[in-house]
Motif scaffolding. Structure first.
Motif, PDB file in Angstrom:
ATOM      1  N   ILE A   2       0.860  -1.185   0.000  1.00 22.71           N
ATOM      2  CA  ILE A   2       0.000   0.000   0.000  1.00 22.71           C
ATOM      3  C   ILE A   2       0.900   1.240   0.000  1.00 22.71           C
ATOM      4  O   ILE A   2       1.780   1.379   0.850  1.00 22.71           O
ATOM      5  CB  ILE A   2      -0.928   0.012   1.237  1.00 22.71           C
ATOM      6  CG1 ILE A   2      -1.827  -1.234   1.190  1.00 22.71           C
ATOM      7  CG2 ILE A   2      -1.766   1.289   1.281  1.00 22.71           C
ATOM      8  CD1 ILE A   2      -2.787  -1.334   2.358  1.00 22.71           C
ATOM      9  N   TYR A   3       0.660   2.107  -0.955  1.00 18.53           N
ATOM     10  CA  TYR A   3       1.484   3.305  -1.135  1.00 18.53           C
ATOM     11  C   TYR A   3       0.623   4.561  -0.986  1.00 18.53           C
ATOM     12  O   TYR A   3      -0.577   4.542  -1.254  1.00 18.53           O
ATOM     13  CB  TYR A   3       2.110   3.324  -2.528  1.00 18.53           C
ATOM     14  CG  TYR A   3       3.065   2.192  -2.795  1.00 18.53           C
ATOM     15  CD1 TYR A   3       4.395   2.278  -2.393  1.00 18.53           C
ATOM     16  CD2 TYR A   3       2.639   1.039  -3.464  1.00 18.53           C
ATOM     17  CE1 TYR A   3       5.281   1.240  -2.645  1.00 18.53           C
ATOM     18  CE2 TYR A   3       3.528  -0.002  -3.714  1.00 18.53           C
ATOM     19  CZ  TYR A   3       4.843   0.105  -3.306  1.00 18.53           C
ATOM     20  OH  TYR A   3       5.720  -0.916  -3.553  1.00 18.53           O
ATOM     21  N   VAL A   4       1.291   5.653  -0.611  1.00 16.96           N
ATOM     22  CA  VAL A   4       0.616   6.938  -0.493  1.00 16.96           C
ATOM     23  C   VAL A   4       1.464   8.024  -1.160  1.00 16.96           C
ATOM     24  O   VAL A   4       2.680   8.089  -0.945  1.00 16.96           O
ATOM     25  CB  VAL A   4       0.401   7.338   0.990  1.00 16.96           C
ATOM     26  CG1 VAL A   4      -0.528   8.518   1.093  1.00 16.96           C
ATOM     27  CG2 VAL A   4      -0.152   6.188   1.795  1.00 16.96           C
ATOM     28  N   THR A  27      -1.740  -5.637  -8.017  1.00 17.63           N
ATOM     29  CA  THR A  27      -2.028  -6.118  -6.657  1.00 17.63           C
ATOM     30  C   THR A  27      -1.655  -5.073  -5.603  1.00 17.63           C
ATOM     31  O   THR A  27      -1.925  -5.256  -4.427  1.00 17.63           O
ATOM     32  CB  THR A  27      -1.269  -7.431  -6.368  1.00 17.63           C
ATOM     33  OG1 THR A  27       0.113  -7.212  -6.654  1.00 17.63           O
ATOM     34  CG2 THR A  27      -1.798  -8.561  -7.240  1.00 17.63           C
ATOM     35  N   ASP A  28      -1.025  -3.982  -6.018  1.00 17.92           N
ATOM     36  CA  ASP A  28      -0.715  -2.879  -5.087  1.00 17.92           C
ATOM     37  C   ASP A  28      -1.904  -1.925  -5.008  1.00 17.92           C
ATOM     38  O   ASP A  28      -2.801  -1.953  -5.852  1.00 17.92           O
ATOM     39  CB  ASP A  28       0.498  -2.074  -5.596  1.00 17.92           C
ATOM     40  CG  ASP A  28       1.789  -2.876  -5.554  1.00 17.92           C
ATOM     41  OD1 ASP A  28       1.940  -3.712  -4.641  1.00 17.92           O
ATOM     42  OD2 ASP A  28       2.633  -2.655  -6.442  1.00 17.92           O
ATOM     43  N   THR A  29      -1.869  -1.086  -3.991  1.00 21.26           N
ATOM     44  CA  THR A  29      -2.891  -0.053  -3.835  1.00 21.26           C
ATOM     45  C   THR A  29      -2.175   1.280  -3.648  1.00 21.26           C
ATOM     46  O   THR A  29      -1.167   1.347  -2.944  1.00 21.26           O
ATOM     47  CB  THR A  29      -3.745  -0.334  -2.576  1.00 21.26           C
ATOM     48  OG1 THR A  29      -4.315  -1.638  -2.704  1.00 21.26           O
ATOM     49  CG2 THR A  29      -4.853   0.681  -2.414  1.00 21.26           C
ATOM     50  N   LEU A  30      -2.698   2.306  -4.290  1.00 17.39           N
ATOM     51  CA  LEU A  30      -2.119   3.645  -4.128  1.00 17.39           C
ATOM     52  C   LEU A  30      -3.221   4.616  -3.714  1.00 17.39           C
ATOM     53  O   LEU A  30      -4.255   4.716  -4.380  1.00 17.39           O
ATOM     54  CB  LEU A  30      -1.490   4.100  -5.451  1.00 17.39           C
ATOM     55  CG  LEU A  30      -1.042   5.567  -5.551  1.00 17.39           C
ATOM     56  CD1 LEU A  30       0.051   5.895  -4.526  1.00 17.39           C
ATOM     57  CD2 LEU A  30      -0.552   5.885  -6.968  1.00 17.39           C
ATOM     58  N   TYR A  31      -2.993   5.305  -2.618  1.00 14.19           N
ATOM     59  CA  TYR A  31      -3.878   6.401  -2.204  1.00 14.19           C
ATOM     60  C   TYR A  31      -3.194   7.705  -2.572  1.00 14.19           C
ATOM     61  O   TYR A  31      -2.007   7.890  -2.292  1.00 14.19           O
ATOM     62  CB  TYR A  31      -4.126   6.365  -0.690  1.00 14.19           C
ATOM     63  CG  TYR A  31      -4.978   5.199  -0.279  1.00 14.19           C
ATOM     64  CD1 TYR A  31      -6.370   5.298  -0.269  1.00 14.19           C
ATOM     65  CD2 TYR A  31      -4.400   3.981   0.078  1.00 14.19           C
ATOM     66  CE1 TYR A  31      -7.155   4.213   0.082  1.00 14.19           C
ATOM     67  CE2 TYR A  31      -5.192   2.894   0.430  1.00 14.19           C
ATOM     68  CZ  TYR A  31      -6.562   3.021   0.429  1.00 14.19           C
ATOM     69  OH  TYR A  31      -7.351   1.951   0.764  1.00 14.19           O
ATOM     70  N   LEU A  52      -8.246   5.532 -14.791  1.00 16.24           N
ATOM     71  CA  LEU A  52      -8.220   4.233 -15.477  1.00 16.24           C
ATOM     72  C   LEU A  52      -7.691   3.113 -14.576  1.00 16.24           C
ATOM     73  O   LEU A  52      -7.676   1.960 -14.967  1.00 16.24           O
ATOM     74  CB  LEU A  52      -7.331   4.325 -16.728  1.00 16.24           C
ATOM     75  CG  LEU A  52      -7.815   5.283 -17.812  1.00 16.24           C
ATOM     76  CD1 LEU A  52      -6.808   5.358 -18.944  1.00 16.24           C
ATOM     77  CD2 LEU A  52      -9.188   4.841 -18.331  1.00 16.24           C
ATOM     78  N   ARG A  53      -7.218   3.481 -13.393  1.00  9.60           N
ATOM     79  CA  ARG A  53      -6.611   2.472 -12.508  1.00  9.60           C
ATOM     80  C   ARG A  53      -7.534   2.224 -11.314  1.00  9.60           C
ATOM     81  O   ARG A  53      -7.655   3.080 -10.433  1.00  9.60           O
ATOM     82  CB  ARG A  53      -5.253   2.967 -11.997  1.00  9.60           C
ATOM     83  CG  ARG A  53      -4.214   3.179 -13.087  1.00  9.60           C
ATOM     84  CD  ARG A  53      -2.948   3.744 -12.454  1.00  9.60           C
ATOM     85  NE  ARG A  53      -1.974   4.161 -13.441  1.00  9.60           N
ATOM     86  CZ  ARG A  53      -0.974   3.400 -13.883  1.00  9.60           C
ATOM     87  NH1 ARG A  53      -0.824   2.174 -13.423  1.00  9.60           N
ATOM     88  NH2 ARG A  53      -0.134   3.861 -14.772  1.00  9.60           N
ATOM     89  N   PRO A  54      -8.144   1.020 -11.265  1.00 10.06           N
ATOM     90  CA  PRO A  54      -9.076   0.727 -10.171  1.00 10.06           C
ATOM     91  C   PRO A  54      -8.396   0.627  -8.808  1.00 10.06           C
ATOM     92  O   PRO A  54      -9.069   0.686  -7.778  1.00 10.06           O
ATOM     93  CB  PRO A  54      -9.704  -0.608 -10.575  1.00 10.06           C
ATOM     94  CG  PRO A  54      -8.787  -1.198 -11.586  1.00 10.06           C
ATOM     95  CD  PRO A  54      -8.069  -0.064 -12.254  1.00 10.06           C
ATOM     96  N   ASN A  55      -7.067   0.468  -8.782  1.00  9.64           N
ATOM     97  CA  ASN A  55      -6.360   0.338  -7.496  1.00  9.64           C
ATOM     98  C   ASN A  55      -5.703   1.651  -7.062  1.00  9.64           C
ATOM     99  O   ASN A  55      -4.852   1.662  -6.183  1.00  9.64           O
ATOM    100  CB  ASN A  55      -5.321  -0.790  -7.556  1.00  9.64           C
ATOM    101  CG  ASN A  55      -4.375  -0.663  -8.737  1.00  9.64           C
ATOM    102  OD1 ASN A  55      -4.687  -0.024  -9.740  1.00  9.64           O
ATOM    103  ND2 ASN A  55      -3.207  -1.265  -8.622  1.00  9.64           N
TER     104      ASN A  55
END
Ligand SMILES: [Mn+2]
Length: 232
Positions: A2-4, A27-31, A52-55
């Motif tokens: 998980i990245y910010v 599989t990563d997530t970015l806030y 365009l990026r669901p994550n």
């Protein structure tokens, strides 16, 4: 992982470089903690990539909040009805936003087709005011600026958007007793706090706006799993 990130301010090439640097994958997530737009050259391109990026999960910054007050009416055709709708409130919103570096966002937005404008406005409506995460026994509150008029008994839902996107944390007073509770914010450039373009942690707050749009600044990305910061 998980990245910010925060305060990209139109720096599209830095954003792409950072995604490559962290090997950002499905599989990563970015806030993104807001202030994607204004000041730098390519704000609309960043938004169009994010959508365009669901994550990738967007949170409001004060700049998106200012844009929201203007974008739905500003590029209407100039008709009598349009001119009659230009009340003082709208003009004040626009003057505020223009004074905060809106020109690159307005130029990019004006160049879009009608459908692309509508998609962008819909996307801005999806932005959240804050996000709370539980990770490895820690609680992370992600919010653009801070918790204005903080009260330990105040529910997160009771903060106004202005309190969350404009008001900077007070580093003189402790906010939370729980050492496993962290607040991650942008908005206040670390250059202002420490003089350095490095993630700065104090009093339970991690400041990640390292001034991407300034000559002496960098774009930072914080990995919440490892608390490692990356820079471009
Ligand atoms: Mn801000």
């Amino acid at each position: 992982m998980i990245y910010v990130m925060s305060d990209l301010h139109g720096m599209y090439s830095s954003y792409l470089k950072m995604l490559r640097k962290i090997h950002f994958c499905d599989t990563d997530t970015l806030y993104i903690l807001g202030d994607v737009i204004d000041r730098g050259p390519q704000p609309i391109q960043i938004l169009q990539d994010m959508m365009l990026r669901p994550n990738v999960y967007p949170l409001f910054g004060n700049h998106e909040w200012m844009a929201m007050q203007c974008l739905d009416w500003i590029t209407e055709e100039i008709t009598d009805t349009f001119l009659a709708s230009l009340d003082t409130e709208r003009l004040i919103h626009l003057a505020d936003w223009m004074g905060n570096g809106a020109s690159t966002t307005l130029a990019g937005y004006a160049a879009l087709t009608k459908d692309a404008k509508a998609d962008l406005l819909d996307y801005l409506c999806e932005f959240q005011a804050y996000e709370e995460l539980y990770l490895n026994g820690q609680t992370f509150l992600l919010v653009h600026a801070g918790l204005g008029n903080f009260d330990p008994d105040k529910a997160l839902t009771d903060y106004t958007i202005d309190e969350l996107v404009w008001e900077r944390p007070n580093l003189e007073k402790p906010y939370f007793d729980d050492p496993n509770r962290h607040v991650v914010v942008g908005h206040t450039p670390t250059l202002m706090l420490t003089g350095k373009p490095e993630v700065f942690t104090s009093n339970g707050f991690s400041f990640i706006d390292c001034g991407a749009c300034f000559d002496v600044g960098r774009l930072a990305c914080l990995c919440l799993d490892t608390m490692q910061a990356y820079y471009v």
